[in-house]
Scaffold this active site. Structure first.
Site, PDB file in Angstrom:
ATOM      1  N   TYR A 118       0.949  -1.155   0.048  1.00  0.00           N
ATOM      2  CA  TYR A 118       0.097   0.010   0.008  1.00  0.00           C
ATOM      3  C   TYR A 118       0.877   1.274  -0.025  1.00  0.00           C
ATOM      4  O   TYR A 118       1.906   1.071   0.691  1.00  0.00           O
ATOM      5  CB  TYR A 118      -0.863   0.054   1.306  1.00  0.00           C
ATOM      6  CG  TYR A 118      -2.078  -0.758   1.252  1.00  0.00           C
ATOM      7  CD1 TYR A 118      -3.165  -0.488   0.791  1.00  0.00           C
ATOM      8  CD2 TYR A 118      -1.981  -2.138   1.732  1.00  0.00           C
ATOM      9  CE1 TYR A 118      -4.380  -1.261   0.559  1.00  0.00           C
ATOM     10  CE2 TYR A 118      -3.044  -3.002   1.742  1.00  0.00           C
ATOM     11  CZ  TYR A 118      -4.475  -2.691   1.142  1.00  0.00           C
ATOM     12  OH  TYR A 118      -5.507  -3.648   1.158  1.00  0.00           O
ATOM     13  N   TYR A 177      -0.906 -10.183   0.278  1.00  0.00           N
ATOM     14  CA  TYR A 177       0.227  -9.569   1.024  1.00  0.00           C
ATOM     15  C   TYR A 177       0.184 -10.145   2.464  1.00  0.00           C
ATOM     16  O   TYR A 177      -0.968 -10.501   2.959  1.00  0.00           O
ATOM     17  CB  TYR A 177       0.178  -7.953   1.233  1.00  0.00           C
ATOM     18  CG  TYR A 177      -1.061  -7.525   1.602  1.00  0.00           C
ATOM     19  CD1 TYR A 177      -1.474  -7.263   3.232  1.00  0.00           C
ATOM     20  CD2 TYR A 177      -2.176  -6.989   0.906  1.00  0.00           C
ATOM     21  CE1 TYR A 177      -2.409  -6.634   3.660  1.00  0.00           C
ATOM     22  CE2 TYR A 177      -3.494  -6.211   1.433  1.00  0.00           C
ATOM     23  CZ  TYR A 177      -3.401  -6.414   2.970  1.00  0.00           C
ATOM     24  OH  TYR A 177      -4.552  -5.811   3.365  1.00  0.00           O
ATOM     25  N   ARG A 216      -3.075 -12.327   3.486  1.00  0.00           N
ATOM     26  CA  ARG A 216      -4.288 -11.704   3.290  1.00  0.00           C
ATOM     27  C   ARG A 216      -4.647 -11.957   1.528  1.00  0.00           C
ATOM     28  O   ARG A 216      -3.483 -11.657   0.706  1.00  0.00           O
ATOM     29  CB  ARG A 216      -4.656 -10.460   3.145  1.00  0.00           C
ATOM     30  CG  ARG A 216      -4.702 -10.281   4.977  1.00  0.00           C
ATOM     31  CD  ARG A 216      -5.890  -9.327   5.165  1.00  0.00           C
ATOM     32  NE  ARG A 216      -7.257 -10.039   4.788  1.00  0.00           N
ATOM     33  CZ  ARG A 216      -8.167  -9.137   4.105  1.00  0.00           C
ATOM     34  NH1 ARG A 216      -8.152  -7.938   4.139  1.00  0.00           N
ATOM     35  NH2 ARG A 216      -9.270  -9.784   4.011  1.00  0.00           N
ATOM     36  N   HIS A 245      -7.498  -8.249  -2.636  1.00  0.00           N
ATOM     37  CA  HIS A 245      -8.595  -7.573  -2.502  1.00  0.00           C
ATOM     38  C   HIS A 245      -8.682  -6.278  -2.865  1.00  0.00           C
ATOM     39  O   HIS A 245      -7.438  -5.599  -2.676  1.00  0.00           O
ATOM     40  CB  HIS A 245      -9.128  -7.820  -0.940  1.00  0.00           C
ATOM     41  CG  HIS A 245      -8.211  -7.336   0.012  1.00  0.00           C
ATOM     42  ND1 HIS A 245      -7.098  -8.137   0.429  1.00  0.00           N
ATOM     43  CD2 HIS A 245      -8.033  -6.010   0.621  1.00  0.00           C
ATOM     44  CE1 HIS A 245      -6.489  -7.303   1.424  1.00  0.00           C
ATOM     45  NE2 HIS A 245      -6.876  -6.118   1.406  1.00  0.00           N
ATOM     46  N   HIS A 259     -10.536  -2.558  -1.409  1.00  0.00           N
ATOM     47  CA  HIS A 259     -11.278  -2.023  -0.128  1.00  0.00           C
ATOM     48  C   HIS A 259     -12.272  -0.966  -0.812  1.00  0.00           C
ATOM     49  O   HIS A 259     -11.961  -0.156  -1.792  1.00  0.00           O
ATOM     50  CB  HIS A 259     -10.470  -1.105   0.833  1.00  0.00           C
ATOM     51  CG  HIS A 259      -9.567  -2.136   1.619  1.00  0.00           C
ATOM     52  ND1 HIS A 259      -9.946  -2.389   2.785  1.00  0.00           N
ATOM     53  CD2 HIS A 259      -8.279  -2.390   1.227  1.00  0.00           C
ATOM     54  CE1 HIS A 259      -8.846  -3.373   3.225  1.00  0.00           C
ATOM     55  NE2 HIS A 259      -7.889  -3.310   2.430  1.00  0.00           N
TER      56      HIS A 259
HETATM   57 FE   LIG Z   1      -6.099  -4.548   2.462  1.00  0.00          FE
END
Ligand SMILES: [Fe+2]
Length: 222
Positions: free
Chosen positions: A106, A145, A153, A156, A158
């Site tokens: 991110y 990640y 995870r 995805h 958000h």
């Molecule tokens: Fe996330």
């Protein structure tokens, strides 16, 4: 154009068809919705990487203003319709999206993942639904990640949707991700199929190497 019997189609298929074809008159969505009750899209945690900077107003996350390059990764055209439980479109609603890049990182100072940043990936955007409740944006497929020594995870995106009466925070996933079945966040949704999308062939107006992803969102009242 192929003909379909409405009774053979689930509501998600109808949404998907109308989004793909750009037509809402192909099928009577009101009639179709009367066949069975819609289910609210399951909520998901917002997570720690909600953007700190203002959301980008541009619906193309694959480019950063002032930079000539393009984000790495599989290009996705993500679209869907925001409706209420009656199937009525939620018009002019704000939809915020944010996600990791193609390496699973991110653009956020709290992300300690050593995976590389992509200077050409915008990472977030704010969208507004149109008169049919539809949103769309261009992005890349995020990577899974790590969030702990033995925990990853699944990929995805958000979403936070601001209806006129209710708000939904959720996450959209991808069919076939090997981490979907063990992800506590996704599995907490119960009906995980409402959050898992497919990579579909792009309609002619999109780049041929891109994919189409349809993610419809159902709020309570809208
Ligand atoms: Fe996330």
């Amino acid at each position: 154009m192929a003909t379909y019997s409405i009774v053979d189609l689930s509501r998600r298929e109808i949404f998907r068809m109308s989004a793909i074809l750009g037509l809402t008159s192909v099928v009577s969505t009101k009639f179709a919705f009367a066949q069975a009750a819609l289910q609210r899209t399951p909520g998901q945690i917002r997570g720690p990487f909600y953007p700190l900077k203002p959301f980008d107003q541009n619906a193309d996350l694959t480019k950063v203003p002032g930079r000539p390059g393009r984000a790495e990764g599989q290009i996705l055209n993500v679209t869907g319709q925001v409706v209420n439980l009656k199937g009525e479109p939620v018009r002019n609603s704000k939809v915020e999206v944010w996600q990791a890049n193609a390496h699973g990182r991110y653009k956020h100072r709290s992300d300690t993942n050593p995976a590389p940043l992509d200077p050409n990936f915008e990472g977030s955007a704010v969208l507004t639904t149109d008169t049919e409740g539809r949103y769309r944006f261009k992005t890349i497929k995020p990577a899974a990640y790590p969030v702990g020594p033995n925990t990853v995870r699944p990929a995805h995106i958000h979403f936070e949707v601001y209806g006129k009466q209710d708000r939904l925070v959720t996450q959209m996933y991808f069919e076939g991700d090997p981490y979907n079945s063990t992800d506590r966040v996704l599995q907490s949704a119960g009906r995980t199929e409402l959050l898992i999308t497919k990579l579909l062939p792009p309609p002619p107006e999109f780049e041929p190497e891109s994919k189409l992803v349809v993610f419809d969102i159902v709020l309570y009242a809208g």
